[in-house]
Design a protein around this motif. Structure first.
Motif, short mmCIF file in Angstrom:
data_model
loop_
_atom_site.label_atom_id
_atom_site.label_comp_id
_atom_site.label_asym_id
_atom_site.label_seq_id
_atom_site.Cartn_x
_atom_site.Cartn_y
_atom_site.Cartn_z
N GLN A 159 10.95 39.11 -88.93
CA GLN A 159 9.88 39.28 -87.95
C GLN A 159 8.70 40.00 -88.57
O GLN A 159 8.87 40.98 -89.29
CB GLN A 159 10.41 40.03 -86.73
CG GLN A 159 9.41 40.13 -85.60
CD GLN A 159 10.09 40.17 -84.27
OE1 GLN A 159 10.18 39.14 -83.64
NE2 GLN A 159 10.56 41.31 -83.82
N ARG A 214 7.71 35.68 -84.87
CA ARG A 214 8.12 36.54 -83.75
C ARG A 214 9.31 35.90 -83.05
O ARG A 214 9.32 34.70 -82.81
CB ARG A 214 6.99 36.71 -82.74
CG ARG A 214 5.71 37.30 -83.29
CD ARG A 214 5.87 38.65 -83.90
NE ARG A 214 6.10 39.67 -82.89
CZ ARG A 214 6.28 40.95 -83.17
NH1 ARG A 214 6.25 41.37 -84.41
NH2 ARG A 214 6.49 41.81 -82.22
N ARG A 229 0.19 36.28 -78.29
CA ARG A 229 0.32 36.83 -79.65
C ARG A 229 -0.76 36.31 -80.60
O ARG A 229 -1.26 37.04 -81.43
CB ARG A 229 1.71 36.49 -80.18
CG ARG A 229 1.97 36.92 -81.58
CD ARG A 229 2.20 38.42 -81.64
NE ARG A 229 2.46 38.79 -83.03
CZ ARG A 229 2.10 39.93 -83.56
NH1 ARG A 229 1.52 40.84 -82.84
NH2 ARG A 229 2.36 40.18 -84.81
#
Length: 131
Positions: A13, A18, A80
């Motif tokens: 990650q 993610r 994100r």
């Protein structure tokens, strides 16, 4: 497997990868991994996010959690990486359930069936922008 996907999330990650878990109370029901280039497969456009490893635990399948996980992934992708223009994924050619969920979210097949990492696969995409 769930275990290998959790390992990827824990170990890799970062800015271009993610992982997200879908919970029902304290139970992990499913998970999904999102990637941006260069972590994505080579066929992923530079302005795209690739979706990987969407898995629902067998005990929870058939209850709509796959659809919830897909919707969560799309929302998280936009949150994100707001500059991304599309969400892409590959689906094993014989995985009719995953194809149905993907198409249910408006994903379009790129056309031909491709030789993938573990066999024949469809590559699908959907715009993340309203424009």
């Amino acid at each position: 497997s769930f275990g290998s996907s959790l390992d990827v999330i824990a170990l890799e990650q970062g800015e271009t990868l993610r992982g997200y878990c879908l919970l029902n109370a304290d139970d992990i029901v499913g998970l999904v991994i999102l990637k941006r280039p260069p972590s994505s497969p080579e066929w992923t456009p530079h302005d795209a996010i690739s979706l990987h490893g969407l898995k629902i635990d067998r005990r929870w399948q058939g209850r709509g959690f796959g659809k919830q996980a897909f919707a969560l992934a799309a929302r998280q992708a936009v949150t994100r990486w707001p500059d991304a223009r599309q969400l892409v994924l590959s689906v094993d050619a014989d995985n009719s359930a995953a194809l149905a969920v993907s198409r249910g979210f408006g994903m379009t097949d790129s056309g031909p069936i491709h030789d993938g990492r573990i066999g024949k696969e469809h590559r699908l995409f959907v715009s993340l922008r309203a424009d």
